[in-house]
Design an enzyme around this catalytic site. Sequence first.
Site, PDB file in Angstrom:
ATOM      1  N   GLN A 117       0.871  -1.165   0.000  1.00  0.00           N
ATOM      2  CA  GLN A 117       0.000   0.000   0.000  1.00  0.00           C
ATOM      3  C   GLN A 117       0.912   1.220   0.000  1.00  0.00           C
ATOM      4  O   GLN A 117       1.640   1.468   0.957  1.00  0.00           O
ATOM      5  CB  GLN A 117      -0.924   0.014   1.222  1.00  0.00           C
ATOM      6  N   TYR A 144      -6.678  11.410   2.895  1.00  0.00           N
ATOM      7  CA  TYR A 144      -5.337  11.707   2.414  1.00  0.00           C
ATOM      8  C   TYR A 144      -5.399  12.259   0.982  1.00  0.00           C
ATOM      9  O   TYR A 144      -6.468  12.568   0.476  1.00  0.00           O
ATOM     10  CB  TYR A 144      -4.450  10.463   2.573  1.00  0.00           C
ATOM     11  N   GLY A 175      -8.726  -5.724  10.252  1.00  0.00           N
ATOM     12  CA  GLY A 175      -7.721  -4.802  10.756  1.00  0.00           C
ATOM     13  C   GLY A 175      -7.322  -5.131  12.181  1.00  0.00           C
ATOM     14  O   GLY A 175      -6.393  -5.886  12.423  1.00  0.00           O
TER      15      GLY A 175
END
Length: 393
Positions: A98, A200, A345
Amino acid sequence: MSLFTPLKLGSITIQNRIGMSALTRNRSTETVPNEIMQKYYVQRAVGGAGLIVSEGTLITRQGSEWAQAPGIWDKSQVIGWKKIIDAVHEAGSKMYCQVNLTTTCIFNEEVDWGLSQLWHLGRLSHPQAPEQIAAGVPVYGPSAISARGGKFRFLPGAPGYVTPTAIDDPTVIIDQFKQAAINAKEAGFDGVELHGANGYIVHQFLDSTSNKRTDEWGGSVENRARFALETLKAMVEVWGPDVSLKISPAGGYNDMGMPLQETIDTYGYLLQEAEKLGLSYVTFVRYSAGQDPVIDGMHRATKHDVVATFSPFLKNTHIFVNSGVTPAEAEELVSSGTAAGVFFGVNIITHPDLVKRIKAGKPLDNVPDVHQFYGALGVDPALGYVDYKEAVY
């Protein structure tokens, strides 16, 4: 169980439909991947994860506050990642990088774990961050609009966001993403994931609240989606079908979010155009109360069913679902055909053997301590990282 059937993603096949989400952990050695990171990822590979997505990996020094976040802009970092990837492959898993321009030093008051990929912080950087100072460039964003909320807790006085300098030429950043994709291929990753979520740089260009540009990179839906699509095209030039995208249309985190119809129009167009690129998968990050901060007295997120709303825009691209997925729900999502796979996660942080536990029907009983998730200078990096117990089979 449908979760444990193989799946072809781009040019690879993963052994099951359970993935490890990108999770910022900050254990590198001054941005270089190291041995404890290798142990961490191999634990999850041995634990059965079909696909592992790396933590947010910096594509440049600009904007990073944490020296312990790994990068992929120089040779030493590529060598460090290669050791990890070789070990993950030997353990039977596949691994995507990523890619990020920088790592985040922002913490929402209500949620203390990060999500990251090939990544650029954009307006969420701070000029006093050590790596930002070392980079010698301003904090950049699509427009000169500061995000609201947030604290840089690792800086003296925990300052908030600043007004960024508007990016003059977005193609310069797109070129940085492309070089990071080239470096990821050299390191031996199986693919790359573009971080288009969580406020972001890619998300900032998409959202009309942070992008007020009047050139070809702002204004209309088509123009606001241009940065994401051009970045994906650049990565596809390097990787072919082994490129993926992560999006969070519900927004909220890091002061993001548009009215519902504008959200549908924006992300619907993005997904229709992205599908033409032949991506391996798109991850939908669902609405989460923990990523819905109250700013100026109002919730920031655009709460809606992300999966139901946006799945129809993808006819031939695999969909993965992320955020608050339980093992039982994961099986239902895959067996029903709603999703090709799921990402975990926090549960895979606290249970390195998560996949084996799900398959064996073992409970998820390791209690997370979010204060150890990110580590700290002077503290044993193993704590809350590679010291979680495995179930007895």
